[in-house]
Write a protein that holds these residues in place. Structure first.
Motif, PDB file in Angstrom:
ATOM      1  N   VAL A   6       1.062  -1.297  -0.062  1.00  0.00           N
ATOM      2  CA  VAL A   6       0.025  -0.049  -0.316  1.00  0.00           C
ATOM      3  C   VAL A   6       0.812   1.527  -0.028  1.00  0.00           C
ATOM      4  O   VAL A   6       1.889   1.748   0.346  1.00  0.00           O
ATOM      5  N   GLY A   7       0.647   1.960  -1.020  1.00  0.00           N
ATOM      6  CA  GLY A   7       1.626   3.034  -1.158  1.00  0.00           C
ATOM      7  C   GLY A   7       0.694   4.405  -0.501  1.00  0.00           C
ATOM      8  O   GLY A   7      -0.500   4.395  -0.662  1.00  0.00           O
ATOM      9  N   ILE A   8       1.238   4.635   0.205  1.00  0.00           N
ATOM     10  CA  ILE A   8       1.135   6.688   0.546  1.00  0.00           C
ATOM     11  C   ILE A   8       1.711   7.561   0.656  1.00  0.00           C
ATOM     12  O   ILE A   8       2.894   7.560   1.111  1.00  0.00           O
ATOM     13  N   LEU A   9       1.453   8.541  -0.198  1.00  0.00           N
ATOM     14  CA  LEU A   9       1.846   9.457  -1.020  1.00  0.00           C
ATOM     15  C   LEU A   9       1.961  11.413  -0.164  1.00  0.00           C
ATOM     16  O   LEU A   9       0.190  11.585  -0.814  1.00  0.00           O
ATOM     17  N   THR A  10       2.677  11.307   0.849  1.00  0.00           N
ATOM     18  CA  THR A  10       2.263  13.255   1.400  1.00  0.00           C
ATOM     19  C   THR A  10       2.630  13.704   0.154  1.00  0.00           C
ATOM     20  O   THR A  10       4.054  14.106  -0.325  1.00  0.00           O
ATOM     21  N   ILE A  11       1.651  14.770  -0.424  1.00  0.00           N
ATOM     22  CA  ILE A  11       2.225  15.809  -1.512  1.00  0.00           C
ATOM     23  C   ILE A  11       2.150  16.763  -1.289  1.00  0.00           C
ATOM     24  O   ILE A  11       1.003  17.828  -0.371  1.00  0.00           O
ATOM     25  N   SER A  12       3.532  17.583  -0.470  1.00  0.00           N
ATOM     26  CA  SER A  12       3.459  19.207   0.430  1.00  0.00           C
ATOM     27  C   SER A  12       5.045  19.682  -0.252  1.00  0.00           C
ATOM     28  O   SER A  12       5.217  18.773   0.387  1.00  0.00           O
ATOM     29  N   ASP A  13       4.645  20.712  -0.297  1.00  0.00           N
ATOM     30  CA  ASP A  13       5.784  21.920  -0.576  1.00  0.00           C
ATOM     31  C   ASP A  13       6.557  21.214   0.773  1.00  0.00           C
ATOM     32  O   ASP A  13       8.390  21.513   1.286  1.00  0.00           O
ATOM     33  N   ARG A  14       6.504  22.366   2.159  1.00  0.00           N
ATOM     34  CA  ARG A  14       6.640  22.417   3.411  1.00  0.00           C
ATOM     35  C   ARG A  14       6.717  21.251   4.110  1.00  0.00           C
ATOM     36  O   ARG A  14       8.092  21.387   4.789  1.00  0.00           O
ATOM     37  N   ALA A  15       6.360  20.541   3.628  1.00  0.00           N
ATOM     38  CA  ALA A  15       6.547  19.022   4.381  1.00  0.00           C
ATOM     39  C   ALA A  15       7.965  17.939   3.371  1.00  0.00           C
ATOM     40  O   ALA A  15       8.527  17.706   4.348  1.00  0.00           O
ATOM     41  N   SER A  16       7.514  18.632   2.271  1.00  0.00           N
ATOM     42  CA  SER A  16       8.958  17.575   1.966  1.00  0.00           C
ATOM     43  C   SER A  16      10.160  18.587   1.887  1.00  0.00           C
ATOM     44  O   SER A  16      11.313  18.126   1.626  1.00  0.00           O
ATOM     45  N   ARG A  17      10.499  19.554   2.178  1.00  0.00           N
ATOM     46  CA  ARG A  17      11.579  20.707   3.119  1.00  0.00           C
ATOM     47  C   ARG A  17      11.881  20.286   4.072  1.00  0.00           C
ATOM     48  O   ARG A  17      12.456  20.831   4.639  1.00  0.00           O
ATOM     49  N   GLY A  18      11.039  19.248   5.158  1.00  0.00           N
ATOM     50  CA  GLY A  18      11.127  19.334   5.951  1.00  0.00           C
ATOM     51  C   GLY A  18      10.869  20.794   7.173  1.00  0.00           C
ATOM     52  O   GLY A  18      11.439  20.241   8.262  1.00  0.00           O
ATOM     53  N   GLU A  19       9.993  21.187   6.340  1.00  0.00           N
ATOM     54  CA  GLU A  19       9.280  22.864   7.798  1.00  0.00           C
ATOM     55  C   GLU A  19       8.792  22.007   8.300  1.00  0.00           C
ATOM     56  O   GLU A  19       8.246  22.810   9.842  1.00  0.00           O
ATOM     57  N   GLU A  64       6.182  -0.624  -8.472  1.00  0.00           N
ATOM     58  CA  GLU A  64       6.166  -1.430  -7.711  1.00  0.00           C
ATOM     59  C   GLU A  64       4.890  -2.757  -7.154  1.00  0.00           C
ATOM     60  O   GLU A  64       5.180  -3.678  -6.560  1.00  0.00           O
ATOM     61  N   GLY A  65       3.842  -2.476  -7.421  1.00  0.00           N
ATOM     62  CA  GLY A  65       2.881  -3.704  -7.241  1.00  0.00           C
ATOM     63  C   GLY A  65       1.875  -3.211  -6.803  1.00  0.00           C
ATOM     64  O   GLY A  65       1.270  -4.214  -5.959  1.00  0.00           O
ATOM     65  N   ALA A  66       2.017  -2.005  -5.853  1.00  0.00           N
ATOM     66  CA  ALA A  66       0.774  -1.529  -4.637  1.00  0.00           C
ATOM     67  C   ALA A  66      -0.651  -1.315  -5.771  1.00  0.00           C
ATOM     68  O   ALA A  66      -0.855  -0.917  -6.642  1.00  0.00           O
ATOM     69  N   GLY A  67      -1.444  -2.191  -4.586  1.00  0.00           N
ATOM     70  CA  GLY A  67      -2.627  -2.211  -5.089  1.00  0.00           C
ATOM     71  C   GLY A  67      -3.631  -0.998  -5.051  1.00  0.00           C
ATOM     72  O   GLY A  67      -4.843  -0.818  -5.466  1.00  0.00           O
ATOM     73  N   LEU A  68      -3.352  -0.302  -4.125  1.00  0.00           N
ATOM     74  CA  LEU A  68      -3.787   0.509  -3.653  1.00  0.00           C
ATOM     75  C   LEU A  68      -2.768   1.979  -3.293  1.00  0.00           C
ATOM     76  O   LEU A  68      -1.385   1.492  -2.485  1.00  0.00           O
ATOM     77  N   ILE A  69      -3.098   3.245  -3.830  1.00  0.00           N
ATOM     78  CA  ILE A  69      -2.399   4.806  -3.510  1.00  0.00           C
ATOM     79  C   ILE A  69      -2.614   5.885  -2.869  1.00  0.00           C
ATOM     80  O   ILE A  69      -3.837   5.770  -4.259  1.00  0.00           O
ATOM     81  N   VAL A  70      -2.752   5.680  -1.746  1.00  0.00           N
ATOM     82  CA  VAL A  70      -3.497   7.058  -1.593  1.00  0.00           C
ATOM     83  C   VAL A  70      -2.855   8.452  -1.227  1.00  0.00           C
ATOM     84  O   VAL A  70      -1.329   8.418  -1.024  1.00  0.00           O
ATOM     85  N   THR A  71      -3.349   9.086  -1.905  1.00  0.00           N
ATOM     86  CA  THR A  71      -2.235  10.288  -1.860  1.00  0.00           C
ATOM     87  C   THR A  71      -3.184  11.686  -0.517  1.00  0.00           C
ATOM     88  O   THR A  71      -4.586  11.745   0.082  1.00  0.00           O
ATOM     89  N   THR A  72      -2.327  12.570   0.051  1.00  0.00           N
ATOM     90  CA  THR A  72      -2.740  13.927   0.646  1.00  0.00           C
ATOM     91  C   THR A  72      -2.004  14.809   0.363  1.00  0.00           C
ATOM     92  O   THR A  72      -0.925  14.794   0.066  1.00  0.00           O
ATOM     93  N   GLY A  73      -3.290  15.909   0.161  1.00  0.00           N
ATOM     94  CA  GLY A  73      -2.503  16.846   0.055  1.00  0.00           C
ATOM     95  C   GLY A  73      -2.330  17.425  -1.451  1.00  0.00           C
ATOM     96  O   GLY A  73      -3.212  16.537  -2.100  1.00  0.00           O
ATOM     97  N   GLY A  74      -3.006  19.084  -2.232  1.00  0.00           N
ATOM     98  CA  GLY A  74      -3.000  19.192  -3.011  1.00  0.00           C
ATOM     99  C   GLY A  74      -4.336  19.133  -4.051  1.00  0.00           C
ATOM    100  O   GLY A  74      -4.054  19.737  -5.404  1.00  0.00           O
ATOM    101  N   THR A  75      -5.229  19.092  -3.149  1.00  0.00           N
ATOM    102  CA  THR A  75      -6.000  18.606  -3.740  1.00  0.00           C
ATOM    103  C   THR A  75      -6.870  19.698  -4.156  1.00  0.00           C
ATOM    104  O   THR A  75      -8.133  20.661  -4.176  1.00  0.00           O
ATOM    105  N   GLY A  76      -6.487  21.917  -3.268  1.00  0.00           N
ATOM    106  CA  GLY A  76      -7.345  22.816  -3.769  1.00  0.00           C
ATOM    107  C   GLY A  76      -7.235  23.198  -3.925  1.00  0.00           C
ATOM    108  O   GLY A  76      -7.096  23.069  -5.244  1.00  0.00           O
ATOM    109  N   PRO A  77      -7.783  24.249  -3.757  1.00  0.00           N
ATOM    110  CA  PRO A  77      -8.124  25.558  -5.853  1.00  0.00           C
ATOM    111  C   PRO A  77      -6.721  26.210  -5.340  1.00  0.00           C
ATOM    112  O   PRO A  77      -6.393  27.292  -6.777  1.00  0.00           O
ATOM    113  N   ALA A  78      -5.721  26.269  -4.816  1.00  0.00           N
ATOM    114  CA  ALA A  78      -4.774  27.157  -4.775  1.00  0.00           C
ATOM    115  C   ALA A  78      -3.537  27.181  -6.022  1.00  0.00           C
ATOM    116  O   ALA A  78      -3.672  25.743  -6.027  1.00  0.00           O
TER     117      ALA A  78
END
Length: 177
Positions: A6-19, A64-78
């Motif tokens: 199961v793949g979990i993908l966080t999509i965030s500028d600040r989290a990716s920079r460790g802020e 890699e064969g993940a049956g489920l991939i869940v993303t979080t973030g980046g779905t708003g209008p900004a």
């Protein structure tokens, strides 16, 4: 065989920079570990709000064969919110019912800004990709709304067979003829 991925993908500028610490990724893993009875490998990754990086991470999990991939973030209008666009570019089928139901559940939970969410889902190879909001508290509301249909969807696209935890969530599969 190996445990399903199961793949979990966080999509965030600040989290990716460790802020700031990614809270949504771990929240998704916590809920999925409750809902899925099948022993799975859960892998979390973080990328910034860049189309190419999001697409690459999704293709990586699918490869890699993940049956489920869940993303979080980046779905708003900004302006930096590009998750739905990335999903539409990599997925060969879109599954709009997921977004409709997640928005309905969020509205019912008293979140009027749910109508600003562009959450969606799609099929990438044998992976179901589901987008969740970036707020940890919204993760459970949205997963509650759509999880009952997720294992059967994964069956239909040739992914791994996932059992639900009946004590927590009722997974729907049509009765065998």
């Amino acid at each position: 065989g190996a445990a399903p991925l199961v793949g979990i993908l966080t999509i965030s500028d600040r989290a990716s920079r460790g802020e700031y610490e990614d809270l949504s990724g771990p929240a998704i893993e916590e809920v999925l570990r409750e809902y899925v009875a099948t022993p799975c490998r859960y892998e979390r990754r973080i990328v910034s709000d860049e189309m190419e990086l999001i697409e690459g991470a999704l293709r990586g999990f699918a490869g890699e064969g993940a049956g489920l991939i869940v993303t979080t973030g980046g779905t708003g209008p900004a302006p930096r919110d590009v998750t739905p666009e990335a999903i539409e570019r990599v997925c060969h089928k879109m599954m709009p019912g997921f977004g409709e139901e997640m928005r309905r559940a969020s509205l019912a939970d008293g979140v009027p800004t749910a109508i600003l969410s562009r959450q969606t889902a799609g099929i990438l190879e044998r992976s179901l990709v589901v987008t969740l909001p970036g707020k940890p508290g919204a993760v459970r509301v949205c997963l509650d709304a759509v999880f009952p249909a997720i294992p059967y969807c994964i069956d239909l696209i040739g992914g791994p067979y996932l059992e639900g935890n009946d004590a927590v969530v009722k997974v729907f599969r049509p009765k065998k003829k």
